[in-house]
Design a protein around this motif. Structure first.
Motif, mmCIF file in Angstrom:
data_model
loop_
_atom_site.group_PDB
_atom_site.id
_atom_site.type_symbol
_atom_site.label_atom_id
_atom_site.label_comp_id
_atom_site.label_asym_id
_atom_site.label_seq_id
_atom_site.Cartn_x
_atom_site.Cartn_y
_atom_site.Cartn_z
ATOM 1 N N TRP A 42 0.819 -1.208 0.000
ATOM 2 C CA TRP A 42 0.000 0.000 0.000
ATOM 3 C C TRP A 42 0.853 1.259 0.000
ATOM 4 C CZ3 TRP A 42 -0.569 3.675 4.034
ATOM 5 C CH2 TRP A 42 -1.549 4.652 3.780
ATOM 6 N N LYS A 51 3.517 1.777 -1.458
ATOM 7 C CA LYS A 51 4.027 2.030 -2.807
ATOM 8 C C LYS A 51 2.953 2.628 -3.709
ATOM 9 C CE LYS A 51 7.369 -1.766 -2.555
ATOM 10 N NZ LYS A 51 7.743 -3.108 -3.087
ATOM 11 N N ASP A 52 1.697 2.341 -3.428
ATOM 12 C CA ASP A 52 0.585 2.864 -4.230
ATOM 13 C C ASP A 52 -0.585 3.163 -3.307
ATOM 14 O OD1 ASP A 52 -1.334 3.561 -6.042
ATOM 15 O OD2 ASP A 52 -1.573 1.560 -6.897
ATOM 16 N N GLN A 53 -0.766 4.443 -3.000
ATOM 17 C CA GLN A 53 -1.780 4.849 -2.031
ATOM 18 C C GLN A 53 -3.042 5.391 -2.697
ATOM 19 O OE1 GLN A 53 0.163 7.503 0.794
ATOM 20 N NE2 GLN A 53 2.018 6.255 0.705
ATOM 21 N N SER A 54 -3.243 5.052 -3.976
ATOM 22 C CA SER A 54 -4.442 5.530 -4.661
ATOM 23 C C SER A 54 -5.695 4.831 -4.151
ATOM 24 C CB SER A 54 -4.312 5.310 -6.176
ATOM 25 O OG SER A 54 -4.184 3.926 -6.464
ATOM 26 N N SER A 94 -3.192 14.369 -0.709
ATOM 27 C CA SER A 94 -3.273 13.273 -1.666
ATOM 28 C C SER A 94 -4.702 12.741 -1.652
ATOM 29 C CB SER A 94 -2.275 12.176 -1.302
ATOM 30 O OG SER A 94 -2.535 11.668 -0.006
ATOM 31 N N TYR A 143 -7.572 9.376 -2.574
ATOM 32 C CA TYR A 143 -7.721 7.927 -2.677
ATOM 33 C C TYR A 143 -9.163 7.569 -3.001
ATOM 34 C CZ TYR A 143 -9.868 8.115 1.974
ATOM 35 O OH TYR A 143 -10.704 8.397 3.023
#
Length: 964
Positions: free
Chosen positions: A425, A427-430, A692, A694
């Motif tokens: 997660w 590494k990629d928190q989208s 950011s 998500y």
């Protein structure tokens, strides 16, 4: 890794080369010229699709002829070039003839008997459910072929030069061929345009691969009588996934199953080369398997099962207990549905011993395999016992089978899985792995469970309700047929079906005999059969693709309706899987939610990296915020920010302002609940730093049959409405034949997720929700009424002796007539505790609790979801919350008061009372509604949909409406 050994390992290289040849056997159909030639307008002078020397790059053709692309299994010897070039020829090569047998069976089943060609300017690819998916672009198709040629040339060159292995060659070609062939057709005529060139190529290659494996095992199948078995590897994937307490546990368990499937696919498809996967979901996989004689089949399946058992046990840390099935030999693959139903029953056995069900009967493993199984199961036990004696230990609450130190939350294996998911997660928190980030402003989450009823599509039953040619098509052909005297024709005034029955009766006695007239008449049914020199020898066995019996109704169904070919079944479950992929894509394209990143220097020495903490604030509502400490003083919020309020600020801005104005006064360890007593709590948010974003949902399960997702409760009906619209659009031509059952459970975000998932598993699982009921079409049938192939619906249930719908059980769709339909169901509930989970019990397709029978229509039919949304819009746009509560309280109280009163006019009295309540609540706005809206509200009052709608929107999801 265990090694299977045996003949098929010896011939692994040859089997894979044969598979590659079968994958590419119809490469010539991936051309605009082929599409144009087969169109209504036609195109003359086009090279046949097998004449690859005329249109493929010469260098590629030379590579296909290279001796390294040739193979030999026993006395069967050929090469990839010959498989492509000769698979429609008359060459007396055994290996080529076996491919011809596989190709003819799959191709014949794919197209059935079709007549209607597509226009050259409007050739489309459809789904098996009648949805137009793609219009073929000629220039794009030719570009894809050229691109494929280049990639194939590189791949074969690397293989021939020894740079890549046969396994790597296969992997490359699978990827490249699928990319190109998915946009082409093997059969362009309607309605057989639902099978892409890729579907046909992959299915044919899978069948051929299993046949070559059979040859490698020493048997010699005949190309005219090919058969296959299905090999199933099953486990309780849902139970395994739902053991997770946190989202990270659940997602990592899903990843474990995915890894298991990848390893099994590699083992059985490449190393063992028994066949290919033709179905998979979270609970198992099904492979094609050679139709070996019983003794040899048992030997091979035991070796395969032992290897699979070891892989599954090792990858799951001994948590997944698998079992195996091997079907009887069949000429078609419609037994997929039967195998899935059988596996569903056996899956209920907890910790099932390593068992193979051979042709439906349980067989024991050999002594050697049983001993290996026992030793594998007890590996590392001594080490665990020594560790247990050294420290106080108890049972891990996640896996519920391994021990853990008393001062730890989980065992070592579960802890590694959880931390591994966090690594991914970060590494990629989208997306999110935090249930708290999904919770809405009321701190509630919703579990949506979608069950798609594919059973009777996978066993071919409902595929057989779609016509491949119409009776009128045949009737016209019969009247135009040359060589048939008028005296041999039937009375034209009779229905086409009756005429077809009479004609078949007339020629049935001539089947298999040298009767030119019978051949001429048979040609009128079989569009592709041409009588040469006045003679052909027809065989019923060549057209009985759906059932072994010779009843005229069976033959009629075979001649006029679609076949459940391997490629079509493969496409059915892939299209179902694509529905959920599109739903996720749609959700990701909607509004995303913010999260904050900030730093606090005083945390660097006191807090543990990658651990969650709770911040406590003054003046912020609510006053606590969950965060993740990343290390080096850096934090990330792990809670949805929409619900926060600070002074005049709302949402993410409120939290940002509270941090900037130093309203933080405590940092609490979430696990120990200890105050970390940090000296300085000053937070730094970098100048101009943006939040950011998500996607506020978590996918729990995504398979063709089952889709489970956690979403914010207030957004749940918006998501459900989106899926409802998507489903209604893509499956418009089979509504009523393809049921979708949907469950909605809402709970506080702190309610144990594994308990919520267990409750979701129980929703609408009774067998009665899978049965047809007699009802009129509820949808707009104007678009399908004139569809030549899809507008036939069952007018009765199948008898026990029937395996397909005879034509006299299928009627054209029309309003005002009942049909045997699958409506699909929708149920919902608010889960406050364990007791609410146990109340999800059904009787007679309704909730078993007595109060539900009085106050509720639950479960509703799935198509009523749209009605509930429309009804809530009327209520919320015209009434205040207090007025809506007044309607609910007045109706509920009166219905409960009258529960024991028995009088003939009870329903009329209650309906009159309800109408009065509505008039009082709406006041003058009632007359402002359209007549249609007023009648809609009154109908909802009488069938209890009104009360259910109020409960759903006002009490459970607490939403203001549905948008989008």
């Amino acid at each position: 890794m265990c090694k299977l050994g045996g003949a098929n390992n010896k011939y692994q290289h040859a089997i894979i080369l044969g598979e590659i040849g079968a994958l590419l056997h119809d490469i010539g159909k991936c051309r605009s010229d082929f599409i144009a030639e087969k169109s209504q307008e036609g195109k003359a002078g086009v090279a046949r699709h097998t004449e690859i020397d005329k249109f493929l790059d010469k260098d590629l053709v030379d590579l296909l002829k290279d001796h390294k692309c040739g193979f030999e299994i026993g006395d069967k010897k050929t090469d990839i070039y010959s498989l492509i070039r000769e698979h429609h020829g008359r060459e007396n090569n055994c290996a080529v003839k076996l491919l011809q047998g596989c190709d003819r069976l799959d191709s014949a089943d794919d197209k059935g008997i079709v007549r209607q060609k597509q226009s050259i300017g409007n050739t489309v690819i459809s789904t098996p459910f009648g949805f137009t998916k793609e219009k073929i672009d000629y220039s794009c198709l030719d570009y894809r072929l050229k691109n494929l040629e280049q990639k194939l040339a590189t791949s074969f060159q690397d293989y021939i030069n020894g740079k890549t292995s046969i396994v790597e060659l296969r992997k490359r070609i699978l990827i490249d061929a699928q990319s190109a062939f998915s946009h082409a057709l093997g059969e362009t005529r309607l309605p057989a345009n639902d099978v892409t060139l890729w579907d046909h190529s992959y299915s044919t290659a899978s069948l051929y691969k299993s046949v070559l494996c059979q040859v490698a095992c020493g048997e010699s199948p005949q190309s005219e009588r090919l058969e296959w078995r299905l090999y199933g590897i099953f486990w309780d994937g849902m139970g395994f996934v739902q053991k997770g307490h946190k989202v990270a546990d659940i997602l990592e368990r899903k990843a474990v199953i995915k890894r298991i499937q990848e390893v099994l696919r590699t083992k059985l498809e490449t190393e063992c080369s028994i066949g290919n996967v033709i179905y998979e979901d979270i609970n198992g996989m099904i492979f094609t398997f050679p139709a070996l004689e019983s003794k040899e089949a048992r030997r091979l399946v035991e070796k395969c099962s032992w290897c699979a058992w070891k892989i599954i046990l090792n990858e799951s840390k001994k948590e997944l207990w698998s079992f195996f099935t091997l079907s009887n030999a069949h000429r078609n693959l419609t037994i997929i549905g039967q195998e899935l139903r059988f596996a569903a029953e056996k899956r209920k056995i907890p910790k099932i011993s390593p068992t193979t069900y051979f042709e439906g009967n349980e067989i024991l493993w050999s002594k050697g395999s049983a001993m290996n199984w026992a030793s594998l199961l007890h590996e590392d036990e001594d080490e665990d016992e020594d560790e247990e004696r050294a420290t106080g230990r108890d049972v891990c609450p996640i896996c519920r089978m391994r021990t853990k130190p008393a001062d730890k939350l989980t065992c070592k294996a579960c802890d590694i899985r959880r931390s591994g998911r966090l690594d991914g997660w970060l590494k990629d928190q989208s997306e999110t792995i935090w249930i708290s980030e999904v919770a809405d402003e009321n701190n509630q989450v919703a579990l949506l469970t979608f069950n798609l009823g594919l059973d009777q599509w996978l066993d071919g039953t409902l595929v057989g309700t779609i016509f491949s040619q119409t009776l009128d098509d045949w009737s016209d052909s019969y009247e135009r047929a040359e060589g048939i005297n008028s005296t041999d024709r039937v009375v034209k005034s009779r229905s086409a079906r009756d005429r077809a029955t009479q004609v078949l009766e007339q020629i049935k006695g001539s089947v298999g005999k040298n009767n030119p007239l019978a051949a001429l008449i048979l040609e009128t049914f079989l569009a592709d059969v041409k009588v040469k020199e006045g003679y052909v020898k027809p065989h019923w066995t060549n057209i009985q693709l759906k059932s072994p019996d010779k009843k005229l109704e069976t033959i009629l169904a075979t001649l006029f309706t679609q076949n459940a070919s391997p490629a079509r079944l493969y496409r059915v479950w892939n299209e179902a899987a694509e529905l959920w992929a599109l739903a996720l894509q749609e959700m990701k394209g909607r509004k995303m939610w913010p999260r904050l990143r900030f730093t606090m220097d005083s945390a660097k020495k006191r807090l543990k990296d990658r651990q969650t903490y709770v911040f406590k604030f003054m003046d912020l509502e609510p006053d606590t915020l969950q965060v993740l400490y990343l290390g080096d003083g850096e934090f990330l919020t792990t809670e949805s920010l929409n619900k926060f309020r600070f002074m005049a600020y709302r949402g993410e801005t409120a939290v940002r302002k509270a941090l900037e104005r130093n309203r933080l006064y405590a940092v609490i360890d979430e696990e120990s609940l200890k105050d970390m007593s940090l000296d300085a709590l000053k937070v730094l948010i970098e100048e101009g730093q943006k939040s950011s974003y998500y996607c506020p949902f978590i996918t729990i399960v995504q398979t063709p049959l089952l889709f489970q997702i956690v979403v914010p409760a207030t957004k749940s009906m918006e998501v459900l409405n989106m899926v409802h619209s998507l489903f209604s659009h893509r499956f418009a031509k089979v509504i009523g034949k393809l049921p979708l059952n949907v469950g909605l459970l809402v709970a506080d975000r702190k309610f144990p997720l594994y308990l919520l998932l267990e409750a979701g598993r129980d929703l609408l699982q009774d067998r009665e929700f899978e049965q047809q009921i007699a009802m009129e079409p509820w949808w707009d049938i104007s678009d399908i009424r004139n569809d030549r192939f899809y507008h036939y619906y069952p007018s009765r249930r199948l008898n026990r002796s029937e395996t397909i719908y005879p034509l006299d059980a299928l009627d054209p769709l029309s309003k005002g007539r009942p049909y045997m339909l699958y409506p699909g169901y929708f149920d919902f509930a608010l889960i406050r505790g364990n007791e609410d989970c146990h109340n999800l019990v059904y009787e007679g397709r309704k909730r078993a609790d007595e109060d539900y029978a009085i106050l509720s229509a639950r479960p509703c039919c799935f198509h009523e979801v749209g009605q509930m949304i429309d009804l809530w819009e009327i209520l919320s746009n015209n009434l205040s919350k207090s007025q809506i509560c007044f309607i609910e309280e007045a109706l509920s109280t009166k219905k409960l008061e009258w529960r024991n009163i028995k009088t003939n006019d009870k329903k009329d009295i209650l309906d009159t009372f309800g109408e009065t309540v509505l008039l009082d609540a709406f006041e003058g706005k009632w007359q402002d509604l359209s007549e249609q809206a007023r009648q809609f509200v009154l109908k909802s009052l009488k069938n209890n949909l009104l009360l259910d709608t109020i409960v759903l929107f006002h009490h459970i999801i607490k939403g203001e409406g549905v948008k989008g």
